[in-house]
Scaffold this motif. Structure first.
Motif, PDB file in Angstrom:
ATOM      1  N   ASP A  23      46.962  36.101  35.371  1.00  0.00           N
ATOM      2  CA  ASP A  23      46.150  37.244  35.809  1.00  0.00           C
ATOM      3  C   ASP A  23      45.826  38.170  34.646  1.00  0.00           C
ATOM      4  OD1 ASP A  23      46.088  36.367  38.404  1.00  0.00           O
ATOM      5  OD2 ASP A  23      47.853  37.529  39.009  1.00  0.00           O
ATOM      6  N   ASN A  24      46.792  38.374  33.775  1.00  0.00           N
ATOM      7  CA  ASN A  24      46.552  39.256  32.624  1.00  0.00           C
ATOM      8  C   ASN A  24      45.435  38.731  31.737  1.00  0.00           C
ATOM      9  OD1 ASN A  24      48.616  40.801  33.542  1.00  0.00           O
ATOM     10  ND2 ASN A  24      50.136  40.034  32.070  1.00  0.00           N
ATOM     11  N   VAL A  25      45.479  37.433  31.449  1.00  0.00           N
ATOM     12  CA  VAL A  25      44.428  36.845  30.627  1.00  0.00           C
ATOM     13  C   VAL A  25      43.072  37.040  31.295  1.00  0.00           C
ATOM     14  CG1 VAL A  25      43.509  34.675  29.687  1.00  0.00           C
ATOM     15  CG2 VAL A  25      45.963  35.148  29.555  1.00  0.00           C
ATOM     16  N   MET A  26      43.009  36.729  32.577  1.00  0.00           N
ATOM     17  CA  MET A  26      41.726  36.828  33.287  1.00  0.00           C
ATOM     18  C   MET A  26      41.217  38.263  33.314  1.00  0.00           C
ATOM     19  SD  MET A  26      40.849  33.880  33.942  1.00  0.00           S
ATOM     20  CE  MET A  26      41.896  32.750  33.027  1.00  0.00           C
ATOM     21  N   ASN A  27      42.118  39.210  33.596  1.00  0.00           N
ATOM     22  CA  ASN A  27      41.696  40.613  33.633  1.00  0.00           C
ATOM     23  C   ASN A  27      41.192  41.083  32.276  1.00  0.00           C
ATOM     24  OD1 ASN A  27      42.102  41.143  36.335  1.00  0.00           O
ATOM     25  ND2 ASN A  27      44.285  41.596  36.037  1.00  0.00           N
ATOM     26  N   SER A  28      41.834  40.614  31.226  1.00  0.00           N
ATOM     27  CA  SER A  28      41.444  41.064  29.888  1.00  0.00           C
ATOM     28  C   SER A  28      40.073  40.511  29.498  1.00  0.00           C
ATOM     29  CB  SER A  28      42.494  40.652  28.860  1.00  0.00           C
ATOM     30  OG  SER A  28      42.370  39.276  28.560  1.00  0.00           O
ATOM     31  N   LEU A  29      39.637  39.450  30.180  1.00  0.00           N
ATOM     32  CA  LEU A  29      38.334  38.852  29.869  1.00  0.00           C
ATOM     33  C   LEU A  29      37.213  39.433  30.730  1.00  0.00           C
ATOM     34  CD1 LEU A  29      39.445  35.130  29.544  1.00  0.00           C
ATOM     35  CD2 LEU A  29      38.515  36.538  27.708  1.00  0.00           C
ATOM     36  N   LYS A  30      37.577  40.094  31.836  1.00  0.00           N
ATOM     37  CA  LYS A  30      36.609  40.500  32.854  1.00  0.00           C
ATOM     38  C   LYS A  30      35.425  41.285  32.311  1.00  0.00           C
ATOM     39  CE  LYS A  30      38.186  42.973  36.142  1.00  0.00           C
ATOM     40  NZ  LYS A  30      39.183  43.415  37.167  1.00  0.00           N
ATOM     41  N   ASP A  31      35.703  42.258  31.463  1.00  0.00           N
ATOM     42  CA  ASP A  31      34.623  43.121  30.966  1.00  0.00           C
ATOM     43  C   ASP A  31      33.804  42.477  29.854  1.00  0.00           C
ATOM     44  OD1 ASP A  31      35.224  45.140  32.680  1.00  0.00           O
ATOM     45  OD2 ASP A  31      36.649  46.074  31.299  1.00  0.00           O
ATOM     46  N   ILE A  32      34.470  41.742  28.989  1.00  0.00           N
ATOM     47  CA  ILE A  32      33.835  41.345  27.740  1.00  0.00           C
ATOM     48  C   ILE A  32      33.304  39.913  27.750  1.00  0.00           C
ATOM     49  CG2 ILE A  32      35.963  40.585  26.617  1.00  0.00           C
ATOM     50  CD1 ILE A  32      34.962  41.873  24.037  1.00  0.00           C
ATOM     51  N   ALA A  33      33.999  39.020  28.437  1.00  0.00           N
ATOM     52  CA  ALA A  33      33.589  37.612  28.412  1.00  0.00           C
ATOM     53  C   ALA A  33      34.060  36.908  29.683  1.00  0.00           C
ATOM     54  CB  ALA A  33      34.148  36.914  27.174  1.00  0.00           C
ATOM     55  N   PRO A  34      33.558  37.340  30.842  1.00  0.00           N
ATOM     56  CA  PRO A  34      34.081  36.800  32.107  1.00  0.00           C
ATOM     57  C   PRO A  34      33.897  35.289  32.233  1.00  0.00           C
ATOM     58  CG  PRO A  34      32.083  38.106  32.462  1.00  0.00           C
ATOM     59  CD  PRO A  34      32.509  38.341  31.053  1.00  0.00           C
ATOM     60  N   ASP A  35      32.858  34.738  31.626  1.00  0.00           N
ATOM     61  CA  ASP A  35      32.630  33.292  31.741  1.00  0.00           C
ATOM     62  C   ASP A  35      33.708  32.479  31.045  1.00  0.00           C
ATOM     63  OD1 ASP A  35      30.429  33.799  33.222  1.00  0.00           O
ATOM     64  OD2 ASP A  35      28.961  33.276  31.675  1.00  0.00           O
ATOM     65  N   VAL A  36      34.323  33.055  30.024  1.00  0.00           N
ATOM     66  CA  VAL A  36      35.433  32.338  29.385  1.00  0.00           C
ATOM     67  C   VAL A  36      36.565  32.160  30.395  1.00  0.00           C
ATOM     68  CG1 VAL A  36      37.173  32.419  27.549  1.00  0.00           C
ATOM     69  CG2 VAL A  36      34.816  33.104  27.066  1.00  0.00           C
ATOM     70  N   GLY A  37      36.828  33.191  31.190  1.00  0.00           N
ATOM     71  CA  GLY A  37      37.816  33.066  32.257  1.00  0.00           C
ATOM     72  C   GLY A  37      37.413  32.006  33.270  1.00  0.00           C
ATOM     73  N   LYS A  38      36.130  31.999  33.619  1.00  0.00           N
ATOM     74  CA  LYS A  38      35.604  30.986  34.548  1.00  0.00           C
ATOM     75  C   LYS A  38      35.822  29.570  34.006  1.00  0.00           C
ATOM     76  CE  LYS A  38      30.942  30.377  36.625  1.00  0.00           C
ATOM     77  NZ  LYS A  38      30.609  29.167  35.894  1.00  0.00           N
ATOM     78  N   TYR A  39      35.565  29.381  32.725  1.00  0.00           N
ATOM     79  CA  TYR A  39      35.753  28.036  32.139  1.00  0.00           C
ATOM     80  C   TYR A  39      37.243  27.653  32.108  1.00  0.00           C
ATOM     81  CZ  TYR A  39      30.979  28.787  30.352  1.00  0.00           C
ATOM     82  OH  TYR A  39      29.639  29.043  30.234  1.00  0.00           O
ATOM     83  N   ILE A  40      38.107  28.638  31.861  1.00  0.00           N
ATOM     84  CA  ILE A  40      39.551  28.346  31.874  1.00  0.00           C
ATOM     85  C   ILE A  40      39.956  27.844  33.257  1.00  0.00           C
ATOM     86  CG2 ILE A  40      41.848  29.397  31.733  1.00  0.00           C
ATOM     87  CD1 ILE A  40      40.811  31.199  29.505  1.00  0.00           C
ATOM     88  N   PHE A  41      39.456  28.508  34.307  1.00  0.00           N
ATOM     89  CA  PHE A  41      39.758  28.057  35.677  1.00  0.00           C
ATOM     90  C   PHE A  41      39.127  26.693  35.979  1.00  0.00           C
ATOM     91  CE2 PHE A  41      40.234  32.703  37.116  1.00  0.00           C
ATOM     92  CZ  PHE A  41      41.615  32.599  37.175  1.00  0.00           C
ATOM     93  N   GLU A  42      37.777  26.652  35.843  1.00  0.00           N
ATOM     94  CA  GLU A  42      37.009  25.484  36.302  1.00  0.00           C
ATOM     95  C   GLU A  42      37.291  24.225  35.500  1.00  0.00           C
ATOM     96  OE1 GLU A  42      32.748  27.522  37.690  1.00  0.00           O
ATOM     97  OE2 GLU A  42      32.882  26.284  35.892  1.00  0.00           O
ATOM     98  N   TRP A  43      37.393  24.397  34.191  1.00  0.00           N
ATOM     99  CA  TRP A  43      37.472  23.213  33.351  1.00  0.00           C
ATOM    100  C   TRP A  43      38.923  22.919  32.945  1.00  0.00           C
ATOM    101  CZ3 TRP A  43      37.691  22.350  27.693  1.00  0.00           C
ATOM    102  CH2 TRP A  43      37.457  21.000  27.380  1.00  0.00           C
ATOM    103  N   ALA A  44      39.549  23.873  32.228  1.00  0.00           N
ATOM    104  CA  ALA A  44      40.897  23.593  31.708  1.00  0.00           C
ATOM    105  C   ALA A  44      41.880  23.355  32.859  1.00  0.00           C
ATOM    106  CB  ALA A  44      41.364  24.743  30.817  1.00  0.00           C
ATOM    107  N   PHE A  45      41.983  24.323  33.778  1.00  0.00           N
ATOM    108  CA  PHE A  45      43.047  24.215  34.786  1.00  0.00           C
ATOM    109  C   PHE A  45      42.619  23.505  36.065  1.00  0.00           C
ATOM    110  CE2 PHE A  45      44.922  27.145  31.873  1.00  0.00           C
ATOM    111  CZ  PHE A  45      46.244  26.764  31.899  1.00  0.00           C
ATOM    112  N   SER A  46      41.326  23.224  36.232  1.00  0.00           N
ATOM    113  CA  SER A  46      40.912  22.405  37.374  1.00  0.00           C
ATOM    114  C   SER A  46      40.653  20.972  36.915  1.00  0.00           C
ATOM    115  CB  SER A  46      39.667  23.008  38.028  1.00  0.00           C
ATOM    116  OG  SER A  46      39.201  22.150  39.046  1.00  0.00           O
ATOM    117  N   ASP A  47      39.605  20.770  36.123  1.00  0.00           N
ATOM    118  CA  ASP A  47      39.233  19.407  35.707  1.00  0.00           C
ATOM    119  C   ASP A  47      40.345  18.706  34.925  1.00  0.00           C
ATOM    120  OD1 ASP A  47      36.794  20.035  36.824  1.00  0.00           O
ATOM    121  OD2 ASP A  47      35.652  20.010  34.948  1.00  0.00           O
ATOM    122  N   ILE A  48      40.919  19.398  33.956  1.00  0.00           N
ATOM    123  CA  ILE A  48      41.878  18.733  33.044  1.00  0.00           C
ATOM    124  C   ILE A  48      43.293  18.685  33.629  1.00  0.00           C
ATOM    125  CG2 ILE A  48      42.925  18.752  30.741  1.00  0.00           C
ATOM    126  CD1 ILE A  48      39.993  18.290  30.417  1.00  0.00           C
TER     127      ILE A  48
END
Lengths: 123, 123, 123, 123, 123, 123
Positions: A23-48
């Motif tokens: 949650d901390n990582v995701m929150n820290s990305l929310k303002d500046i680069a929210p899509d990076v958080g999205k890719y971490i969810f969708e690709w790294a921790f879902s697909d991989i």
């Protein structure tokens, strides 16, 4: 799998591995680069992470070995040493993963990783 | 353990992991830097590889992850992809170890490692 | 050489190079990974550092060059900049070793190493 | 171009890119390694930065990509994220430069760079 | 020093260190990036290599250590192992410089450098 | 966007950038790690490359800078130097991107990249 499904599966998996740190990582990305958080969810921790060939204990063991090796990853090692404990690796297995890297990467990177492990274990 | 014992245990372990590839490395060091071969036997494959906390399959999995991550290690990856097969990892587990590194190191290093695996699997 | 002899020689050599900093590293490893400390004594500072082909000044010069180059080694550079002074390198030779690396590694790594040297020299 | 001319051109260029941060770097080198500062002026910011083939926006975009990739460069990234803003890159272009590196270097290095950007943007 | 003087001094120094290998590098740059050759002469081998604080033997020892450590530098190591011999380092000192790096960078990079040294020594 | 849409968009984008080289990479992955090819299409060349904040010329400039910096990427540099030409960068801009990296990464990595560029330009 739809985009929503990938996002949900990724959130579930990341939560299982990293718990509140995720949650901390995701929150820290929310303002500046929210899509990076999205890719971490969708690709790294879902697909991989959900591929069936390796289990989560093996995946976290590989993760902390690759983080130790690339260097300048204290923040990520902290998250994934915690993650390693969360998925069932023992402290001894975590430290031994670092020790096994000694002949391949030398002492400085291993000592750096052990320092992060000490901090995590002391918390 | 005496120096001779360490040397013998290292030779036995390295032979189990790497088979003939190990002999090649040692022979290539004989003229120019024989002590490096001695340290590989005594320290890497005796002191480190025989520690009880991880088994050889786990050790080879960590080894190929750290080699992939540091780059410029095609020769060593070749030896240890063979070593991974020798200690019982499947081709699928080897390739999956590389795939798991994708989010941590990016595509170029993973593609390089897969290219070495293809060569080893084709032999 | 017996295991005890290697350990003793390593302690003596590391003490000569690093003085009290060596004790700190060893103490910090005692609880979590004592064998890493043992390998530093037995292998790095006994087997390697006592080989006759190079003297301690040359060894520390090589050490700070390799630490600078790999990056993320501020803690180890601190120990070995101190070590360089202990074995007789001058401040000018230490800084010049870093400057010589400029064409090979670029400014960022050299500036990082100089920052560590400034801290050590000011202590 | 004479040595003085190169020095003056470098000072002017570095000032345009980095403003006060440049002075800090130079001052910190004055006592311990003044020639490194001289080379930064004469060579990096005079000879290299003034070549006509690329403009300053392109140069800073390349700079932050190479700093992100090599790792352990938080201090230099801070200077050059500021520099990127000074020469006219938007915050979105800076963050997007980092995001574009994701498939090539993986998440840890990109997350590290984004953390530095957040700090700079908040100042 | 004028631009011409720097160029001439750099040519003289590079020739002393690298001999014919230097010409090859310069020729290979002539069509595609002649200024890179100019910077190698003017800056690396004039400004840097002629600083009085270290002699050429020390400079080549540092050079091969930093090249070994960064990896993917077989071509440059070949030039500078030759350069090391040219300025008076013995084969034993060259190999020992690599061996000294073992505890800091691990076996793969050291084995890679020894392989290049074997090729150079056999020529 | 559905999985099929992402795949199609990725194929189209990769084809625009890399042309036939892209097919070679994909074919080489088909037997051993087809999903890596799928991720290159779906994620790298669909999700990332089509983000509107930077154009393809900027993206390829960043790509060759990050590849040069991480090292051991000759194969990938070859693909993306071709890609850079395909999207409209000139040979001069490509070489200048490498030259701009000189003060940040040093000569060896830049010389390696220039060697790959020479090969591509000669084809």
């Amino acid at each position: 799998m739809t985009e929503i499904d990938r996002l949900e599966l990724g959130k579930k998996t990341l939560n299982m591995v990293d718990g509140p740190a995720a949650d901390n990582v995701m929150n820290s990305l929310k303002d500046i680069a929210p899509d990076v958080g999205k890719y971490i969810f969708e690709w790294a921790f879902s697909d991989i992470y959900n591929r069936p060939e390796l289990d989560l204990k093996q995946r976290e063991m590989i993760t902390i070995a690759t983080l130790l090796t690339q260097g300048d990853t204290a923040a990520q090692l902290k998250v994934h040493i915690n993650g390693s404990l969360n998925v069932g690796l023992t402290k001894e297995e975590i430290v031994e993963t670092f020790i096994h890297c000694l002949p391949y990467v030398g002492f400085p990177k291993v000592l750096n990783a052990i320092n992060v492990a000490r901090e995590v274990f002391n918390d």
